[in-house]
Design a protein around this motif. Structure first.
Motif: not given
Length: 327
Positions: A145-146, A152-156, A180-182
């Motif tokens: 997941l990481i 795909k930053p800022d996508t999930l 990371i960024k979700l």
């Protein structure tokens, strides 16, 4: 003789009139039933735990315990009611992370300071949060997941039970640690989260083990990890976040615990702690809690207070660093 008898009867009658009402002078907890405020609606995990504890605690104290559900504002209304109750040992509250430790950090309208207005009695349960994936998500564990989130930053997207809840905070801590960024999608409840993760409307969803365990065991949803320090018996195949190198040392659980208004006599607090610890060691209680993925608490009021301080420090850090405010 009749005069002396009349005087004796009169004196007795006068004495009875001056005597306190039956039970008024009884030592705690004999004078009257106790009330356990539960700051959520009937039927949820906190309420179920509270009713189980109230029944067994009442049996040990040989006194009735009335469960008073005071729902609203994410538990704030019920906890606020407890902070204004008499500190006589007859009012308890089943607190949990949101209204006790987080609410005032994210909402300046919360007037009480639980740290000073309530006295910790005993930690009742801890329960990790489970991260669930939608069908078809190309990640089977936290490491994958990481890697996916970095590509795909800022996508999930991930669903939690609301802004500032421990489910939300757990993911903010995870993102900060893993770098990371979700995208956060706040929901109102577990049923909506479950439906939308199953339907693929969101990539990820967070549920407490008490809600997530049957979904995972029945293969309705796939778990990527859980937030406890180690794996748990009811979900042995699900990794703890801390097993992933980027998340080493990670631990953030939901919890419930019993409190009384500040100023309650110390001997009452100690007796309640003693009896609650005994209740949590009952085989029936341990079994019912474990079935939902909860871990029974143990320890002194002082140990519970230290636990609360540690948890609040984590919450305060992430609320500040992620700039979380209640909408």
């Amino acid at each position: 003789m009749f005069k002396r008898l009349f005087l004796s009867v009169s004196a007795l009658a006068a004495a009875l009139c001056l005597a306190p009402a039956a039970g008024a002078g009884d030592a705690w907890p004999a004078a009257k039933p106790l009330t356990l405020i539960v700051p959520v609606s009937p039927g949820g995990n906190v309420d179920t735990t509270a009713r189980l504890v109230a029944q067994k605690l009442g049996e040990r104290l040989k006194q009735s315990i009335i469960v008073d559900n005071v729902a609203g504002a994410g538990g704030v209304l019920g906890v606020a009611k407890a902070t204004h109750a008499a500190a006589d040992g007859y009012t308890l509250v089943m607190g949990f992370d949101g209204p006790v430790s987080v609410a005032r950090l994210i909402n300046p309208a919360v007037r009480y300071d639980a740290e000073t207005a309530l006295a910790p009695v005993a930690l009742v349960t801890t329960a990790p949060v489970v991260l669930l994936a939608r069908p078809g998500l190309p990640a089977s564990n936290m490491q994958e997941l990481i890697a996916l989130a970095r590509s795909k930053p800022d996508t999930l997207t991930y669903a939690s039970s609301g802004v500032g809840t421990v489910l939300h905070l757990a993911m903010e801590v995870m993102q900060e640690q893993a770098k990371i960024k979700l995208v956060h999608v706040p929901y109102r409840g577990g049923a909506q989260i479950t439906n939308d993760v199953m339907g693929g409307q969101v990539d990820l969803g967070l549920l407490v083990t008490t809600s997530a365990t049957p979904l995972v065991q029945q293969n309705k949803l796939r778990a990527l990890g859980l937030t406890s320090a180690a794996r748990i018996a009811t979900l042995p195949g699900v990794q703890a976040f801390a097993e992933t190198p980027e998340l080493k040392g990670f631990e953030l659980n939901t919890w419930t615990g019993v409190f009384v208004p500040a100023g309650t006599p110390p001997e009452v607090v100690q007796r309640l702690n003693q009896e609650l610890n005994a209740v949590l060691q009952l085989d029936e209680v341990k079994k019912r809690l474990a079935e939902g993925g909860a871990i029974p608490g143990q320890g002194s009021p002082e140990a519970f207070a230290a636990f609360l301080k540690k948890e609040k420090d984590v919450y305060a850090h992430i609320v500040k660093s992620a700039n979380i405010q209640q909408e």
